[in-house]
Design a protein around this motif. Sequence first.
Motif, short mmCIF file in Angstrom:
data_model
loop_
_atom_site.label_atom_id
_atom_site.label_comp_id
_atom_site.label_asym_id
_atom_site.label_seq_id
_atom_site.Cartn_x
_atom_site.Cartn_y
_atom_site.Cartn_z
N CYS A 218 46.73 57.91 62.86
CA CYS A 218 48.06 58.64 62.61
C CYS A 218 49.15 57.68 62.73
N LEU A 219 49.06 57.02 63.92
CA LEU A 219 50.09 56.03 64.13
C LEU A 219 49.97 55.03 63.14
N PHE A 220 48.74 54.49 63.13
CA PHE A 220 48.65 53.32 62.10
C PHE A 220 48.90 53.79 60.61
N LYS A 221 48.65 54.65 60.05
CA LYS A 221 49.12 55.03 58.79
C LYS A 221 50.58 55.33 58.58
N ALA A 222 51.17 55.67 59.63
CA ALA A 222 52.61 55.57 59.75
C ALA A 222 53.44 54.57 59.73
N ARG A 225 54.01 50.58 64.62
CA ARG A 225 53.34 49.64 65.24
C ARG A 225 53.95 49.68 66.70
N ASP A 226 55.00 49.66 67.09
CA ASP A 226 55.55 49.75 68.63
C ASP A 226 54.68 51.03 69.29
N HIS A 227 54.61 51.93 68.66
CA HIS A 227 53.83 53.24 69.64
C HIS A 227 52.43 52.99 69.45
N LEU A 228 52.01 52.40 68.41
CA LEU A 228 50.48 52.08 68.27
C LEU A 228 49.96 51.06 69.38
N HIS A 229 50.96 50.02 69.52
CA HIS A 229 50.47 48.94 70.40
C HIS A 229 50.52 49.59 72.05
N LYS A 230 51.70 50.40 72.09
CA LYS A 230 51.94 50.93 73.57
C LYS A 230 50.67 51.95 73.93
N GLU A 231 50.08 52.63 72.96
CA GLU A 231 49.04 53.61 73.32
C GLU A 231 47.85 52.76 73.24
N MET A 232 47.58 51.73 72.64
CA MET A 232 46.56 50.77 72.61
C MET A 232 46.41 50.11 73.89
N ALA A 233 47.69 49.80 74.55
CA ALA A 233 47.47 49.23 75.81
C ALA A 233 46.79 50.18 77.05
N ARG A 234 46.68 51.41 76.73
CA ARG A 234 46.19 52.36 77.65
C ARG A 234 44.69 52.23 77.50
N LEU A 256 40.20 51.00 59.73
CA LEU A 256 39.43 50.55 60.71
C LEU A 256 39.62 48.90 61.15
N LEU A 257 39.88 48.00 60.08
CA LEU A 257 40.16 46.71 60.39
C LEU A 257 41.44 46.56 61.00
N GLY A 258 42.43 47.35 60.44
CA GLY A 258 43.70 47.06 61.14
C GLY A 258 43.69 47.74 62.76
N LEU A 259 43.16 48.73 62.89
CA LEU A 259 42.84 49.01 64.27
C LEU A 259 42.02 48.02 65.19
N CYS A 260 40.93 47.59 64.47
CA CYS A 260 40.09 46.61 65.31
C CYS A 260 40.96 45.26 65.55
N ARG A 261 41.69 44.88 64.58
CA ARG A 261 42.40 43.49 64.98
C ARG A 261 43.53 43.78 65.63
#
Length: 350
Positions: A218-222, A225-234, A256-261
């Motif tokens: 949901c974060l990626f589709k919206a 980016r900042d929220h996405l990277h913060k969540e991924m760091a966990r 999938l590619l965006g999240l994986c990258r």
Amino acid sequence: MAEEESDHESERLREELDSSLEHGVRDENGLPSKYYCFKFCQVVEEYAGRWQVPLPQLQVFQIALCCFTKGTATFPAECEQIQYVLSSLALSFFELLLFFGKDEFIEDPLKDIIESFQECYTTLARYKNVYLKLVKQIIKEGGPWENPVLKAVLKETPQPQETVDMYLNSEIPAFFEIRVRYLLACERIEEAVALSKCCIPHPEVGTNLYFHQAYLTCLFKASLRDHLHKEMARINSKDAVEIICNAEREEKDEVLLGLCRAFLIQQLETGNMYYIWDLIFIWSKLQLRANSSKQDFLEECQQLLLAATNVKMIFPFMKAIETELGDEGLQMKKVSDRAMPSQDWRCCAP
């Protein structure tokens, strides 16, 4: 005419389920439990699959539960196959009840279905099935959307953490996952995000990686980016790999590619080798699926290597290029020669 046909189909369903019990292969105790449970699931799945709307499907499960209650009256309480069937029936009931509001629970035909469920539960209570018991409690509350804590969570109304945790402890993670999936399917994105965020920190419910998957996508589709990277760091790389693999069944290649990258860049920047081979392997497959150009693939490898802080990270890239491009993988030397001088490479101890 349609109602008459529906009645005939209901009768055929009852006959098939009863026949499964009467003609089943007997076990060592003289009971047809294994065969009956297998055949029962097969028949119910077939009949439920004929409908694409919730009410007729619920009516199929209503008949199924009544037949199963009668058919298993003499079966032992510790029968493993019965537990499996009861859990499956309870999950199906719960999933279909999501389509109905509290007001519909007191009107036919839903009222009749719920009354049948409650009558069957009285007989089936001896099996102490957790799923069945939870559905009974949810019905008592007025439906799967009526809990006041859940309502507050979906509206993002602040709640004491203790109150939220007590609510999350009152159900099983699967029920919350089904709710999130339903909300996403209905494009109620904000509510799906709110519920996922609520579940992620919980020590038990949060172990279900689907909530991370739903929140991240949901974060990626919206494009947050900042929220996405913060969540991924966990999230560690092992869980990241599992999230991407699970999401492949549901999401488009672009997501999938965006999240994986994003996961991969995070790992490259930290210099952590944990599951880096898996991440690069998955990324390479997704990258070439999205863009089959070999030259573009090499350039993408170069760009990613620019983010690396551990010289050892060159090796999984070399392997990916060799695997995907064959002899052209020799160009990896050019890529590494250009990438390495610009970095503060730090070789980690093995």
